[in-house]
Scaffold this motif. Structure first.
Motif, PDB file in Angstrom:
ATOM      1  N   TYR A 838       0.847  -1.188   0.000  1.00 37.44           N
ATOM      2  CA  TYR A 838       0.000   0.000   0.000  1.00 37.44           C
ATOM      3  C   TYR A 838       0.885   1.241   0.000  1.00 37.44           C
ATOM      4  CZ  TYR A 838      -3.631   3.301   1.448  1.00 37.44           C
ATOM      5  OH  TYR A 838      -4.482   4.361   1.510  1.00 37.44           O
ATOM      6  N   LEU A 839       0.676   2.123  -0.976  1.00 34.62           N
ATOM      7  CA  LEU A 839       1.480   3.339  -1.124  1.00 34.62           C
ATOM      8  C   LEU A 839       0.787   4.478  -0.385  1.00 34.62           C
ATOM      9  CD1 LEU A 839       2.278   2.999  -4.952  1.00 34.62           C
ATOM     10  CD2 LEU A 839       3.594   2.130  -3.009  1.00 34.62           C
ATOM     11  N   ASP A 840       1.073   4.582   0.899  1.00 32.39           N
ATOM     12  CA  ASP A 840       0.470   5.622   1.740  1.00 32.39           C
ATOM     13  C   ASP A 840       1.475   6.763   1.881  1.00 32.39           C
ATOM     14  OD1 ASP A 840      -0.873   7.167   3.541  1.00 32.39           O
ATOM     15  OD2 ASP A 840      -0.808   5.727   5.194  1.00 32.39           O
ATOM     16  N   PRO A 876      -7.541  -3.003   7.070  1.00 34.53           N
ATOM     17  CA  PRO A 876      -6.810  -3.366   8.299  1.00 34.53           C
ATOM     18  C   PRO A 876      -6.241  -4.777   8.278  1.00 34.53           C
ATOM     19  CG  PRO A 876      -8.842  -2.205   8.836  1.00 34.53           C
ATOM     20  CD  PRO A 876      -8.883  -2.465   7.356  1.00 34.53           C
ATOM     21  N   ALA A 877      -6.923  -5.720   7.608  1.00 36.51           N
ATOM     22  CA  ALA A 877      -6.434  -7.095   7.582  1.00 36.51           C
ATOM     23  C   ALA A 877      -5.106  -7.202   6.847  1.00 36.51           C
ATOM     24  CB  ALA A 877      -7.475  -8.005   6.917  1.00 36.51           C
ATOM     25  N   GLY A 878      -4.829  -6.263   5.956  1.00 32.71           N
ATOM     26  CA  GLY A 878      -3.585  -6.297   5.198  1.00 32.71           C
ATOM     27  C   GLY A 878      -2.455  -5.530   5.837  1.00 32.71           C
ATOM     28  N   ARG A 879      -2.660  -5.006   7.041  1.00 32.12           N
ATOM     29  CA  ARG A 879      -1.612  -4.268   7.757  1.00 32.12           C
ATOM     30  C   ARG A 879      -1.036  -5.189   8.830  1.00 32.12           C
ATOM     31  NH1 ARG A 879      -1.933   1.397   6.918  1.00 32.12           N
ATOM     32  NH2 ARG A 879      -3.659   1.939   5.543  1.00 32.12           N
ATOM     33  N   ILE A 880       0.141  -5.700   8.581  1.00 31.14           N
ATOM     34  CA  ILE A 880       0.765  -6.662   9.479  1.00 31.14           C
ATOM     35  C   ILE A 880       1.566  -5.891  10.527  1.00 31.14           C
ATOM     36  CG2 ILE A 880       2.217  -8.698   9.657  1.00 31.14           C
ATOM     37  CD1 ILE A 880      -0.342  -8.991   7.947  1.00 31.14           C
TER      38      ILE A 880
END
Length: 895
Positions: A838-840, A876-880
């Motif tokens: 994710y490019l934040d 959120p599920a993809g933020r480890i």
């Protein structure tokens, strides 16, 4: 009767003022900086009307005689008296702390009070010439008068600091002088002064003073009080009014830095939950030109200080008769209200005063009586609430204590990380039968074909096209060199992104077609500065269409210089796989790869906590010591090696090796800084062998390049006393391609971990965008291609995506795509799902927040992930955020 002047825009302004003081969004007080407002009263009774408006604003904040909001107000007499003699911030800061709203806790302004003590000393004509030690002692004396703990310690040391005040034999008094005074007076005072230096000079987060003075952060900074004393001596030789202005800047920054910390939103701390409002500063400027000018200078300095400290926790409103005010753009109250409501983020330039003319009152009209602000009220103060919460938490914990103790494992888990995992493995790739040059030319051909497609679309009036320049290195000379070269995968990633982006432009007229102008900077970017100058010259030509640059796959001195050249030409740059923090030389450079500081934090935590050191029985434990191998002449290697050593702790030994000879002719053995220098790979292998023989739980952190790592392994295996001994190595992403290609296979004594920036193809954590990219790459270049899993192609793809998103935003908003508009789009922040994560890239950031970092374990069947941290997807599920066999360790997070 007090009230706000009635007329056009008055009610709208009052509502905007109340909304600024008590915003609906809790985060606005730490995010959205408001410009100072200057209300101007015209006409014969201008001073009377200005005073009436000031009383009306104060009634909004204090309707029943008690402050509902922390605020400070200065009248015309106070401003006139202080003009050119004393900073206005002295009085404002003092009044702000008086009569704070009930049950919200006192305002702690430590930096302001410290600077107030310094400035008052500087303004005292009887004070002696300042020096650092005397200034520290003076400020500490003022500090112990405000703090009960430090005051109590000082009292224990003896009144007057001489150990006196205690009856008894002479030897008792001498003993107090030798022991008690240093412990209770000298040591706390020294520690307090040291803390000021660490916080105000060396800290990058709280070091606003160092930023104001233009001092570099870090351990090399001088002592704070010495620097301030030098400032005071310099200001004593200036005109008093100029010195007062300088002190005004100092006090404003101190006060706003404190308010920024006070206003940070939070739902846990009872103090922060009560800070729902901004602090307010009200100034009623006098009619005379001198006082009015002093007030307006304060507003100008406030804007600069608020921008520099990024403080959005204050509302500043000044009222003045129009006759004494300086000329400038003026509007009505409605315009001022709109600006207050529309404030967002921190502007790049310091906000100047927002001048608004008060409406002329209608004959016999009554003054507007606005409602007061109504912040939340509380039944308990923060201390009482915290005490009650502590009692309740203690009761719950005592009930759960026995249950938790029964479930604590008797022995720590000593299973090794990697080797017996069900994770998806990055399988061994196959080297292409084509020569490297042919693979390189094929990738360039894909870009040329897509450029021709763009030209046809533009010729057929189907869209707007712009050019992105790619600066990359030359391809390797042979297949063996492909394992250490990123030229081909980077071009492939750019080609895939260009094709996908132009497909979007074909389907959406609000998107821009992109040409790619790929330029070869030679082996190891030897010609990068020259190519950058040529790009800058071409971009200046009318109609060039160049909107930015992507590339720079390596962190080298020459690529750093090229980025600096492009920045001076104001050309936006998005880097691909270069990770060195030092590549960030200006605000025109961004990147999609995580920085060395993030990688080093992940790797150091992994080495300290992960079971990676095999004791020979199949059981593993964390590393107890580390040896760092780096090249001091290599930008990437020197930086990441230094960062890892700092974060690992335990005083690791650093071995420096530069291909071709010693870096600077230093001594062979480790010096006081723990750094030893070696002349050859053979010497390096012997030094590593000596370290791991002394402590078998020593991990080798390889920060040097992959080519030297292969030579090191050959010497370590054959030419050292450690033949057959197990060696555990943790390496950076430079080892990735060679490791995935099997360069380090057939070495059973080597336990290798290395980082990469993408998960293997087929991993369940991959986003839909990453899965599509992997499928496209496999379809075009093969599912067993050398670079499918090493991340270089994905990062190049994402660099193009970031540049294209900024160009498309510029086109949608202005129907024109100039480099300046693209830069504005990047500055404003972009959030987008990429193939590498994710490019934040939020407002003001140069690298995506929490960019994924993966650690792979090298095995016979391939490389398997044993740690992955970061934002792989937006949801959120993809933020480890945790890693380890049971998720017991926390991943580093970006600020």
């Amino acid at each position: 009767m007090p009230g706000f002047t009635a007329g056009d825009g008055a009610e709208e302004f009052i509502e905007a003022f109340k909304g600024a003081v008590l915003p609906r969004d809790r985060k606005a007080t730490s995010r959205d900086l408001l410009p100072p407002v200057l209300l101007l009263a015209e006409g014969e009774r201008a001073a009377v009307r200005a005073h009436q408006v000031m009383r009306g604003l104060r009634e909004v904040l204090r309707p029943d005689g008690a402050k509902r909001v922390p605020y400070a107000a200065l009248g015309p007499d106070e401003i006139r008296e202080a003009a050119g003699r004393r900073p206005l911030t002295l009085a404002l800061g003092e009044e702000l702390c008086v009569d704070v709203p009930r049950r919200t806790g006192g305002l702690r302004l430590p930096d302001f009070h410290l600077m107030r003590d310094i400035v008052e000393q500087a303004l005292d004509p009887r004070a002696p010439e300042p020096d650092g030690t005397a200034l520290r002692d003076h400020c500490y004396a003022r500090r112990i008068a405000r703090g009960p703990l430090l005051g109590a310690l000082w009292t224990l040391g003896g009144e007057g600091g001489d150990g006196g005040g205690t009856a008894g034999p002479g030897w008792v008094a001498e003993l107090r002088r030798l022991l008690v005074r240093p412990v209770f007076q000298s040591l706390p005072r020294w520690w307090w002064g040291r803390r000021r230096t660490r916080r105000l000079l060396r800290s990058t987060r709280r070091g606003w003073y160092a930023d104001w003075r233009g001092i570099s952060h870090g351990r090399t900074a001088e002592e704070f009080f010495e620097n301030v004393a030098r400032l005071l001596r310099a200001e004593r030789g200036r005109d008093r009014a100029a010195a007062v202005g300088r002190f005004e800047e100092l006090l404003l920054r101190a006060l706003l830095a404190d308010l920024r910390r006070v206003a940070r939103p939070g739902r846990i701390s009872p103090w922060r939950r009560r800070r729902r409002t901004r602090c307010v500063f009200l100034l009623e400027l006098p009619e005379d030109a001198g006082g009015a000018a002093a007030g307006e200078r304060f507003l100008e300095r406030y804007g600069a200080a608020a921008r520099d400290t990024r403080c959005a926790a204050a509302v500043v409103v000044a009222v003045a008769p129009a006759g004494g005010a300086a000329e400038g753009e003026r509007g009505g109250l409605g315009r001022a209200a709109a600006r207050l409501r529309g404030a967002s983020g921190v502007p790049q330039r310091a906000p100047g005063p927002l001048r608004a003319v008060l409406p002329e009152p209608a004959p016999e009209s009554e003054a507007l009586e606005p409602d007061a602000v109504s912040p939340p009220t509380f039944r308990l103060g923060p201390v009482a609430e915290l005490t009650l919460t502590g009692v309740l938490v203690a009761a719950v914990l005592s009930g759960l204590g026995g249950w938790l103790l029964d479930r604590v494992p008797d022995e720590p888990d000593r299973s090794c990380l990697g080797g017996a995992s069900s994770e998806v493995v990055a399988a061994r790739p196959e080297l292409s039968a084509d020569s490297p040059r042919k693979s390189y030319q094929d990738a360039r051909r894909l870009i040329r074909e897509e450029n021709a497609r763009v030209d046809r679309a533009v010729a057929d009036h189907h869209g707007t096209a712009r050019t992105v320049v790619h600066i990359g290195s030359d391809v390797a000379a042979d297949q063996e060199g492909q394992r250490y070269n990123a030229a081909v995968p980077e071009l492939r990633g750019i080609a895939l992104a260009q094709r996908a982006l132009n497909d979007e432009a074909r389907n959406d007229s609000q998107k821009v077609w992109l040409r790619v102008d790929s330029r070869n900077a030679g082996q190891d970017f030897a010609d990068a500065p020259r190519i950058a100058r040529r790009v800058a010259e071409d971009a200046r030509k009318k109609g060039s269409g160049i909107i930015g640059v992507v590339g720079f796959s390596k962190s080298l001195r020459q690529t750093q210089e090229a980025v600096r050249i492009l920045g001076r030409a104001q050309i936006p740059v998005v880097g691909t796989t270069a990770t060195a923090d030092l590549m960030q030389v200006d605000g025109y450079y961004r990147r999609v790869a995580p920085t060395n500081s993030r990688e080093a934090a992940v790797e150091a935590g992994f080495a300290r906590r992960g079971n990676i050191m095999d004791d020979g029985t199949g059981k593993c434990s964390p590393a107890a010591a580390a040896v760092v191998v780096k090249d001091p002449r290599d930008l990437y290697s020197d930086e990441v090696g230094t960062l890892f050593a700092e974060r690992f702790g335990a005083r690791p030994v650093t071995l420096e090796y530069t291909p071709g000879g010693r870096a600077d002719g230093g001594a062979q053995g480790p010096g006081e800084d723990g750094v030893a220098r070696t002349d050859s790979i053979s010497d390096l292998a012997d030094a590593v062998c000596e370290r791991i023989s002394g402590n078998p739980r020593t991990v080798v952190y390889w920060a040097s390049r992959a080519l030297q790592f292969s030579a090191f392994l050959d010497d370590f295996e054959d030419n050292t006393a450690c033949e057959g001994r197990s060696l555990t190595v943790l390496g950076g992403n430079d080892l990735t391609t060679a490791a995935l290609a099997g360069e380090y296979a057939d070495r059973p004594w080597l336990r290798l971990y290395h980082t990469v920036h993408v998960l293997p193809a087929g991993h369940p954590r991959l986003s839909d965008i990453a899965k599509k990219f992997n499928a496209d790459y496999a379809r075009r270049f093969g599912s067993h291609d050398l670079w499918r899993d090493d991340g270089r192609a994905a990062l190049a793809h994402d660099a193009m995506q970031l540049m294209a998103e900024a160009a498309n935003r510029a086109y949608r908003s202005t129907h024109d795509v100039e480099r300046s508009n693209v830069q504005i789009g990047l500055d404003n922040g972009i959030r987008k799902q990429g193939a590498s994560g994710y490019l934040d890239v939020g407002r003001g950031r140069s690298v995506p927040r929490d960019k994924p970092v993966i650690v792979l374990h090298h095995t016979d069947r391939g490389s398997e992930p044993v740690l992955y941290c970061g934002a792989f997807t937006q949801n959120p599920a993809g933020r480890i955020t945790r890693w380890g066999p049971h998720g017991e360790f926390r991943c580093p997070r970006d600020s």
